[in-house]
Write a protein that holds these residues in place. Structure first.
Motif, mmCIF file in Angstrom:
data_model
loop_
_atom_site.group_PDB
_atom_site.id
_atom_site.type_symbol
_atom_site.label_atom_id
_atom_site.label_comp_id
_atom_site.label_asym_id
_atom_site.label_seq_id
_atom_site.Cartn_x
_atom_site.Cartn_y
_atom_site.Cartn_z
ATOM 1 N N GLU A 1 28.313 42.686 24.078
ATOM 2 C CA GLU A 1 29.711 43.078 24.257
ATOM 3 C C GLU A 1 30.444 42.986 22.917
ATOM 4 N N MET A 2 31.184 44.048 22.555
ATOM 5 C CA MET A 2 31.853 44.106 21.253
ATOM 6 C C MET A 2 33.354 44.353 21.352
ATOM 7 N N GLY A 3 33.941 44.271 22.562
ATOM 8 C CA GLY A 3 35.370 44.472 22.679
ATOM 9 C C GLY A 3 35.781 45.879 22.312
ATOM 10 N N THR A 4 36.948 46.014 21.689
ATOM 11 C CA THR A 4 37.482 47.339 21.362
ATOM 12 C C THR A 4 36.585 48.080 20.382
ATOM 13 N N ASP A 5 35.941 47.374 19.452
ATOM 14 C CA ASP A 5 35.029 48.042 18.517
ATOM 15 C C ASP A 5 33.905 48.755 19.258
ATOM 16 N N GLY A 6 33.406 48.142 20.328
ATOM 17 C CA GLY A 6 32.362 48.777 21.111
ATOM 18 C C GLY A 6 32.851 50.026 21.811
ATOM 19 N N LEU A 7 34.113 50.012 22.240
ATOM 20 C CA LEU A 7 34.694 51.193 22.876
ATOM 21 C C LEU A 7 34.887 52.315 21.861
ATOM 22 N N ILE A 8 35.409 51.974 20.686
ATOM 23 C CA ILE A 8 35.635 52.984 19.647
ATOM 24 C C ILE A 8 34.324 53.640 19.223
ATOM 25 N N SER A 9 33.250 52.857 19.144
ATOM 26 C CA SER A 9 31.967 53.402 18.701
ATOM 27 C C SER A 9 31.425 54.455 19.656
ATOM 28 N N ARG A 10 31.926 54.482 20.893
ATOM 29 C CA ARG A 10 31.439 55.440 21.888
ATOM 30 C C ARG A 10 32.367 56.624 22.100
ATOM 31 N N LEU A 11 33.479 56.666 21.373
ATOM 32 C CA LEU A 11 34.450 57.735 21.555
ATOM 33 C C LEU A 11 34.814 58.351 20.209
ATOM 34 N N GLY A 12 35.124 59.630 20.223
ATOM 35 C CA GLY A 12 35.558 60.278 18.993
ATOM 36 C C GLY A 12 37.059 60.291 18.831
ATOM 37 N N SER A 13 37.798 60.221 19.949
ATOM 38 C CA SER A 13 39.247 60.392 19.883
ATOM 39 C C SER A 13 40.006 59.093 19.659
ATOM 40 N N LEU A 14 39.361 57.942 19.816
ATOM 41 C CA LEU A 14 40.028 56.648 19.682
ATOM 42 C C LEU A 14 39.756 56.058 18.309
ATOM 43 N N SER A 15 40.823 55.584 17.649
ATOM 44 C CA SER A 15 40.678 54.965 16.332
ATOM 45 C C SER A 15 41.564 53.735 16.256
ATOM 46 N N SER A 16 41.459 53.009 15.156
ATOM 47 C CA SER A 16 42.132 51.715 15.060
ATOM 48 C C SER A 16 42.324 51.345 13.602
ATOM 49 N N THR A 17 43.317 50.473 13.375
ATOM 50 C CA THR A 17 43.341 49.757 12.103
ATOM 51 C C THR A 17 42.257 48.682 12.174
ATOM 52 N N HIS A 18 42.003 48.008 11.077
ATOM 53 C CA HIS A 18 40.929 47.014 11.060
ATOM 54 C C HIS A 18 41.349 45.769 10.294
ATOM 55 N N LEU A 19 42.480 45.189 10.707
ATOM 56 C CA LEU A 19 42.897 43.914 10.130
ATOM 57 C C LEU A 19 42.072 42.762 10.675
ATOM 58 N N GLY A 20 41.577 42.891 11.911
ATOM 59 C CA GLY A 20 40.783 41.845 12.538
ATOM 60 C C GLY A 20 41.055 41.800 14.024
ATOM 61 N N ALA A 21 40.164 41.152 14.770
ATOM 62 C CA ALA A 21 40.293 41.077 16.224
ATOM 63 C C ALA A 21 41.647 40.482 16.609
ATOM 64 N N GLY A 22 42.355 41.138 17.526
ATOM 65 C CA GLY A 22 43.652 40.668 17.974
ATOM 66 C C GLY A 22 44.810 41.069 17.074
ATOM 67 N N ARG A 23 44.541 41.824 15.977
ATOM 68 C CA ARG A 23 45.589 42.200 15.018
ATOM 69 C C ARG A 23 45.748 43.716 14.883
ATOM 70 N N ASN A 24 44.914 44.480 15.568
ATOM 71 C CA ASN A 24 44.828 45.909 15.286
ATOM 72 C C ASN A 24 45.746 46.756 16.159
ATOM 73 N N LYS A 25 46.042 47.954 15.664
ATOM 74 C CA LYS A 25 46.782 48.956 16.415
ATOM 75 C C LYS A 25 45.820 50.095 16.763
ATOM 76 N N LEU A 26 45.910 50.589 17.994
ATOM 77 C CA LEU A 26 45.050 51.673 18.448
ATOM 78 C C LEU A 26 45.785 53.005 18.361
#
Length: 779
Positions: free
Chosen positions: A149-174
């Protein structure tokens, strides 16, 4: 931490084997009885051609397995039950030719009605997947947990339309598609709505990054969703669908793994779930607990420290379900999660790989707490649901401000939300939903700057908002194959705010201006939506939709002054085509083109003090193209592909933006122009019920820019993320080996680690090559 998890593991292992759940199905049409069983037992059932949907069947009651209940339902109807897997069944005529051999490809999709019923719960009126008028991505929980289980990173890796900032877990904007505002966590409301079931998770706080253990699916609706979800859904919706408590059933699951990261420290993860009957078949408890430590991989040679960015995550949730009788259900739930990052995960571009220099650790903590009450009722197809949630979220960050100074930022959010809705799924060519909602959000941002041991409070802000809303949507099928939908949402928002720890000069010299800024104000918005779809071929739907979204304004800090920013609004016109159902048909395809007009864009820039501030930067437009496809040439092999193109521009900069040398821009930040994904999976039986499953994926993220203006103009993106996972085992137990970042590439997911080091280039590298060995078991 290990000792604390031993009682949980013992409880999971000691849980008795699954017993048949309590089934209570009244007499009536076969189709309605099957739908009721699917809801009670969490299974999917397809009814094939030749089986009468309206055939009368007898009542079925007792402690039965789903397949036993299905066999009782179809007894005497001339149909039989075929098990596809443990949760998917098919009812077909008893007199039928032999099934196709496993080595042959499955038959092409014949009609949406023939497929197992996938329900888009995020539509708020239980729309069948094949009838949904838009683009929806649905990732099953089985896929999310495959390989760890990888949380939101695992979800992003499976989708093309979803992206995020990468400040760290619990700090990001989708972000979804090209609707992105800024790189910082500030007073602006999120552009993506996030929900746990029907409970709103956040308002203007970052993604809490809840770990996705014991999840049935995650649904992502693309494009504005204001009619059904209100403010803060400019880009779309992410909805987590949990496995609900099962009355009368006892079951458990546990997974654990150890990981080794090249150039870094090892990691460990353990998680489990349990479903327990509390009072016969009237009350059940479903609980989840987990603990994760992610090994660090960034070195700080200035402090002589290696692998400084270790992150620890611990959390869980529980739901107690009451069967109150007469088809009333009551759920009481709680969710808790704590994240602690020992240091930031950024690196200096001009330094040795995977290193940065700072005078002290730039760590953070992110805490999330949620309590919920959900009450539901079913009247022969007419359904009522009332959901209330109280969420508290806190994010505390610290940054090296240079010259021996520390900058701290503490964001605290209280969100209280309720939605009550009544709906009838599409039946007899008509379906509708109507409801009301109330949202109260209070967000406090406190700042301090100064010596490490005694920073001095600096100007912060408090924003409060109260939203009251009424909404409705209805669909009509005037002729077979044509569906028309219209809806609207009327929202009244009352906003207020004030400065905290304001500078003395500001407080004395600008008291009148401050009074005007903090005065209460209100705004009323009506947000319409229309859509149409046509089933032109079996399994194929063409659609066109128009929807709007908005975010209220608020207050932000600019050079120790508190300033107001206005609400912004988007309007999107989209058309597309969908064919088949992912994971169910030999071929599926979804393609869409969208045009978005964005007015009074809320975005962040860097103020004179070098800190983020929020303002309206002008109007813009976004062109989006998206294609998702899947192919199953045989029962063993499956492939998927996705491509997303976004072209976003600020077409009419505001007067205020033009007067600020730090703001000029043309491209909206943080969204790559191109994103693509390829995936493949192979599944085969080795011996009896022993199965081998192998999956591989590659996701390319194109170039984007960090933020608004030349100070935030650094390029980011242009990297490839890869993974390979294999599992050998049975349904109840297996061993998994996974490998991520196969090429051990560094890349640059995000060009920011601290706003105080914008004079030197920063990157956020991918986690280096990591191998994980895991085990999973069900009881």
């Amino acid at each position: 931490m290990t000792g604390g998890w031993l009682p949980v593991a013992a409880l999971l292992i000691a849980t008795p084997a699954l017993a048949g759940p309590a089934i209570d199905l009244p007499a009536g049409p076969l189709g309605r009885s099957v739908e009721a069983l699917a809801r009670q037992s969490n299974i999917s059932v397809a009814i094939a051609d030749g089986v009468a949907w309206a055939a009368p069947v007898k009542a079925v009651r007792g402690r039965l397995t789903p397949v036993a209940a299905l066999k009782r339902i179809v007894a005497g109807t001339g149909a039989r039950v075929v098990a596809i897997d443990k949760v998917t069944f098919r009812i077909e005529p008893a007199l039928r030719s032999k099934p196709v051999a496993r080595s042959m490809p499955p038959l092409p999709v014949a009609a949406v009605e023939d497929d197992p019923p996938i329900i888009v719960t995020a539509s708020k009126r239980d729309t069948r997947f094949g009838d949904y008028q838009g683009i929806v991505q649905r990732i099953d929980g089985d896929a999310l947990g495959f390989g760890g289980e990888m949380g939101t990173d695992g979800l992003i890796s499976r989708l093309g339309s979803l992206s995020s900032t990468h400040l760290g877990a619990g700090r990001n904007k989708l972000f979804i598609r090209g609707v992105a505002d800024s790189s910082f966590t500030g007073p602006t409301q999120a552009t993506v709505g996030q929900y746990l079931g029907d409970i709103r998770l956040t308002y203007n706080a970052p993604d809490p990054d809840l770990r996705l253990y014991d999840i049935a699916a995650v649904e992502v609706l693309e494009g504005p969703q204001a009619t059904l979800y209100g403010a803060g859904s400019l880009g779309g919706i992410v909805r987590i669908v949990r496995n609900p408590p099962r009355l009368g059933a006892a079951e458990a699951a546990v997974s654990a793994g150890v990981s080794l990261t090249q150039h870094g420290d090892p990691g460990l993860d353990v998680g489990g779930s349990v479903n327990l009957p509390v009072l016969d078949d009237r009350i059940a408890l479903r609980a989840v607990a987990y603990g994760i430590t992610e090994g660090g991989y960034i070195d700080d040679p200035g402090r002589g420290r290696d692998d400084v960015n270790r992150t620890r995550i611990a959390g869980g949730r529980a739901v107690l379900r009451f069967d109150a009788g007469n088809d009333w259900t009551v759920d009481l739930g709680a969710t808790l999660q704590h994240i602690r990052g020992e240091d930031s995960q950024f690196a200096d571009r001009d330094a040795p790989p995977l290193t940065h220099r700072s005078a002290f650790a730039q760590g953070f903590t992110a805490d999330y707490r949620l309590a919920e009450l959900v009450v539901g009722k079913d009247w022969d197809g007419l359904r009522l649901l009332s959901s209330t949630g109280v969420a508290r979220q806190r994010l505390s960050e610290r940054y090296d401000a240079g010259s021996g100074r520390v900058f701290t930022q503490d964001n605290r959010t209280l969100l209280i939300s309720n939605e009550t809705r009544l709906w009838r799924p599409m039946d007899d060519r008509f379906g509708w939903v109507a409801g009301a909602s109330l949202v109260h959000n209070r967000a406090e941002q406190a700042r301090a700057l100064g010596p490490v041991d005694a920073p001095v409070p600096s100007t912060g802000v408090t924003n409060r908002i109260l939203e009251t809303t009424a909404f409705g949507e209805a669909s009509l099928m005037p002729i077979a194959g044509l569906t028309l939908t219209a809806g609207g949402r009327l929202t009244h928002a009352r906003l207020s705010g004030d400065g905290e720890d304001a500078a003395p000069a500001f407080s004395a010299a600008a008291a009148a201006a401050r009074a005007r800024i903090v005065a209460d104000r209100s705004e009323t918005r009506f947000l319409p939506s229309v859509a149409a779809s046509a089933s032109v071929l079996p399994g194929t739907i063409l659609f066109v939709r128009y929807n709007q979204g908005f975010r209220p304004g608020g207050l932000s800090v600019d050079n120790d002054f508190v300033q107001r920013f206005r609400s912004d609004r988007v309007a999107t016109l989209e058309s597309g085509v969908r064919y088949g159902q992912p994971g169910r048909d030999s071929l599926d395809l979804a393609a869409s083109a969208a045009w978005t007009r964005w007015s009074d864009i809320q975005a962040d820039f860097i103020d004179g003090a070098g800190l983020p501030a929020t303002s309206n930067i002008g109007d813009g437009r976004i062109y989006s193209l998206a294609v998702n496809a899947g192919w199953r040439p045989t029962r063993e092999f499956s492939f998927d592909a996705a491509m997303v193109f976004n072209d976003s521009r600020v077409t009419d900069p505001s007067t205020a933006a033009q007067t600020r040398p730090a703001i000029p821009l043309r491209r909206i930040p943080n969204v790559a122009r191109w994103t693509g994904r390829l995936g493949a999976e192979y599944r085969t039986d080795l011996d009896g019920d022993l199965e081998l499953r192998v999956g591989a994926s590659a996701r390319y993220t194109g170039r984007s820019r960090l933020g608004v203006g030349p100070m935030l103009g650094d390029a980011q993106g242009d990297y490839l993320d890869t993974s390979l996972t294999a599992r050998v085992g049975r349904d109840r137990m297996g061993v998994t080996l996974s490998l991520t970042n196969l090429a051990d590439s560094i890349g640059n997911r995000f060009a920011l680690g601290t706003p105080f080091a914008l004079d030197r280039e920063q990157i956020t590298p991918l986690r280096p090559r990591t191998v994980r060995l895991g085990v999973d078991a069900r009881f």
